[in-house]
Write an enzyme that holds these catalytic residues in place. Sequence first.
Site, PDB file in Angstrom:
ATOM      1  N   CYS A 108       0.797  -1.239   0.000  1.00  0.00           N
ATOM      2  CA  CYS A 108       0.000   0.000   0.000  1.00  0.00           C
ATOM      3  C   CYS A 108       0.827   1.286   0.000  1.00  0.00           C
ATOM      4  O   CYS A 108       0.419   2.262  -0.620  1.00  0.00           O
ATOM      5  CB  CYS A 108      -0.979  -0.017   1.156  1.00  0.00           C
ATOM      6  SG  CYS A 108      -2.051  -1.473   1.093  1.00  0.00           S
ATOM      7  N   HIS A 242      -3.731   6.967   2.794  1.00  0.00           N
ATOM      8  CA  HIS A 242      -4.083   5.711   2.113  1.00  0.00           C
ATOM      9  C   HIS A 242      -5.521   5.315   2.472  1.00  0.00           C
ATOM     10  O   HIS A 242      -5.876   5.223   3.651  1.00  0.00           O
ATOM     11  CB  HIS A 242      -3.091   4.618   2.537  1.00  0.00           C
ATOM     12  CG  HIS A 242      -3.496   3.251   2.114  1.00  0.00           C
ATOM     13  ND1 HIS A 242      -4.009   2.973   0.862  1.00  0.00           N
ATOM     14  CD2 HIS A 242      -3.492   2.058   2.781  1.00  0.00           C
ATOM     15  CE1 HIS A 242      -4.287   1.689   0.783  1.00  0.00           C
ATOM     16  NE2 HIS A 242      -3.984   1.114   1.927  1.00  0.00           N
ATOM     17  N   ASN A 272     -10.193  -0.412  -0.687  1.00  0.00           N
ATOM     18  CA  ASN A 272      -8.733  -0.284  -0.572  1.00  0.00           C
ATOM     19  C   ASN A 272      -8.090  -0.784  -1.877  1.00  0.00           C
ATOM     20  O   ASN A 272      -8.133  -1.974  -2.174  1.00  0.00           O
ATOM     21  CB  ASN A 272      -8.288  -1.136   0.628  1.00  0.00           C
ATOM     22  CG  ASN A 272      -6.779  -1.127   0.843  1.00  0.00           C
ATOM     23  OD1 ASN A 272      -6.012  -0.684  -0.018  1.00  0.00           O
ATOM     24  ND2 ASN A 272      -6.355  -1.628   1.989  1.00  0.00           N
TER      25      ASN A 272
HETATM   26  N1  COA Z   1     -19.330  -9.232   7.581  1.00  0.00           N
HETATM   27  C1  COA Z   1     -19.885  -9.701   8.717  1.00  0.00           C
HETATM   28  N2  COA Z   1     -19.154 -10.142   9.767  1.00  0.00           N
HETATM   29  C2  COA Z   1     -17.825 -10.115   9.624  1.00  0.00           C
HETATM   30  C3  COA Z   1     -17.174  -9.656   8.468  1.00  0.00           C
HETATM   31  C4  COA Z   1     -18.001  -9.211   7.419  1.00  0.00           C
HETATM   32  N3  COA Z   1     -17.494  -8.731   6.270  1.00  0.00           N
HETATM   33  N4  COA Z   1     -15.840  -9.742   8.640  1.00  0.00           N
HETATM   34  C5  COA Z   1     -15.635 -10.255   9.873  1.00  0.00           C
HETATM   35  N5  COA Z   1     -16.845 -10.485  10.472  1.00  0.00           N
HETATM   36  C6  COA Z   1     -17.095 -11.032  11.786  1.00  0.00           C
HETATM   37  C7  COA Z   1     -16.006 -11.976  12.251  1.00  0.00           C
HETATM   38  O1  COA Z   1     -16.200 -13.259  11.728  1.00  0.00           O
HETATM   39  C8  COA Z   1     -16.192 -11.918  13.733  1.00  0.00           C
HETATM   40  O2  COA Z   1     -17.266 -12.735  14.059  1.00  0.00           O
HETATM   41  P1  COA Z   1     -17.228 -13.629  15.397  1.00  0.00           P
HETATM   42  O3  COA Z   1     -17.147 -12.631  16.531  1.00  0.00           O
HETATM   43  O4  COA Z   1     -18.507 -14.375  15.340  1.00  0.00           O
HETATM   44  O5  COA Z   1     -16.005 -14.490  15.295  1.00  0.00           O
HETATM   45  C9  COA Z   1     -16.631 -10.469  13.997  1.00  0.00           C
HETATM   46  O6  COA Z   1     -17.122  -9.977  12.724  1.00  0.00           O
HETATM   47  C10 COA Z   1     -15.507  -9.586  14.488  1.00  0.00           C
HETATM   48  O7  COA Z   1     -14.374  -9.806  13.650  1.00  0.00           O
HETATM   49  P2  COA Z   1     -13.104  -8.888  13.748  1.00  0.00           P
HETATM   50  O8  COA Z   1     -12.120  -9.299  12.692  1.00  0.00           O
HETATM   51  O9  COA Z   1     -12.630  -8.868  15.160  1.00  0.00           O
HETATM   52  O10 COA Z   1     -13.761  -7.484  13.360  1.00  0.00           O
HETATM   53  P3  COA Z   1     -13.156  -6.049  13.494  1.00  0.00           P
HETATM   54  O11 COA Z   1     -14.064  -5.230  14.326  1.00  0.00           O
HETATM   55  O12 COA Z   1     -11.693  -6.059  13.822  1.00  0.00           O
HETATM   56  O13 COA Z   1     -13.301  -5.511  12.002  1.00  0.00           O
HETATM   57  C11 COA Z   1     -11.893  -5.148  10.086  1.00  0.00           C
HETATM   58  C12 COA Z   1     -12.620  -6.174  10.943  1.00  0.00           C
HETATM   59  C13 COA Z   1     -11.153  -5.909   8.983  1.00  0.00           C
HETATM   60  C14 COA Z   1     -12.923  -4.214   9.458  1.00  0.00           C
HETATM   61  C15 COA Z   1     -10.896  -4.356  10.983  1.00  0.00           C
HETATM   62  O14 COA Z   1     -10.092  -5.217  11.731  1.00  0.00           O
HETATM   63  C16 COA Z   1      -9.997  -3.463  10.162  1.00  0.00           C
HETATM   64  O15 COA Z   1     -10.451  -2.477   9.628  1.00  0.00           O
HETATM   65  N6  COA Z   1      -8.687  -3.778  10.071  1.00  0.00           N
HETATM   66  C17 COA Z   1      -7.766  -3.085   9.212  1.00  0.00           C
HETATM   67  C18 COA Z   1      -7.845  -3.701   7.857  1.00  0.00           C
HETATM   68  C19 COA Z   1      -7.148  -2.925   6.805  1.00  0.00           C
HETATM   69  O16 COA Z   1      -7.517  -1.823   6.491  1.00  0.00           O
HETATM   70  N7  COA Z   1      -6.130  -3.531   6.219  1.00  0.00           N
HETATM   71  C20 COA Z   1      -5.392  -3.004   5.142  1.00  0.00           C
HETATM   72  C21 COA Z   1      -4.366  -2.052   5.633  1.00  0.00           C
HETATM   73  S1  COA Z   1      -3.341  -1.623   4.313  1.00  0.00           S
END
Ligand code: COA
Length: 315
Positions: A108, A242, A272
Amino acid sequence: MKILGTGSAIPRKVVTNDMLSEFLDTSDAWIVPRTGIHSRHVITDEQLEDLGTKAALNALEMSGLSVADIDYFICSNVVGEYVTPSLSCVIASKIGLTCPCVDINCACPGFIYALDIAESRYLAGKSKNILIVCAEEPTRMCDWSDRSTAVLFGDGAGAVVLGEGNNIKGVELHSQPDVQKIWEKRVLEKTPYISKEEENVPLQMRGREVFKFAVNASTRDVESLLSSLGMTKDDVNYYMVHQANMRIIEAIKQYLGERDEKFPTNIGDHGNSSSASCPILLDECNRKGLFKKGDVLVFSAFGAGLLSGVAVLEW
Ligand code: COA
């Protein structure tokens, strides 16, 4: 150097959150509050190199330079259909460029790493006019049955043409190498000598850890570069962050204690797009006439590696 022209190109296909929920256990109500993403552009029958070529030609046209004026070409790309030649060579062959071509894979923050290479070559007297194209198709890296990654990404290409000037005020790059936070693996061709077990692994990400890394790296990078340039946040007109996730951008804004108006965004309808995200945002803002001469733009990006980078530019 100075940015003389910007360009971008995005795939035609728009995939909304509701379209994703037709085959994934997800919903608009889950995705929007956690990411700010409403829809994304997804590659279908287009070739990534055609998007990169279109972005490059748009930037060249705006710059007023011709293909023959470009003396170095940097392409930022994580993955494309060609393993070799490099994407820069593939795009160069389409637009008739004959200068040195190099690809970088810095995920990225690739646009900022490319700016650093360009400015360093310019200061060393090795290049005068440089083309940067960031072309990415992260939707081809995900497992589309994995709701935790498939909802986050979109494809596209962004480009800039850089020429003589003193408008890049500074660039700072950082690494915190850690393979386990964001990674993908591909199996190469078999040979008679390979006995190890191998399998393709689509994009894997530890979302929460990446979130923390992104916010910490970006706020540290911005404050560090501004301070080493003797500038303060009051000098900054726009933060071109970003476009990974609206919550990451909101957290960076909050830690920097900055105002909403300083953060242009397009995450809502792009998702993204890895290293293409900063130059696509730049081109969209530029073509809308957002920037005026003398404005200070701070680019900040972070991602797999883990890598991050920041650049301060005067418009
Ligand atoms: N739709 C519905 N539920 C979802 C889901 C989706 N698209 N993605 C994950 N979940 C669920 C998970 O399975 C989990 O369920 P569980 O509690 O039953 O196990 C729950 O939501 C929480 O998952 P978690 O991964 O802890 O969610 P989060 O609040 O951390 O949000 C992201 C996930 C990816 C949105 C967040 O971690 C994030 O923004 N991270 C940065 C990612 C990023 O930008 N990366 C690139 C950087 S260059």
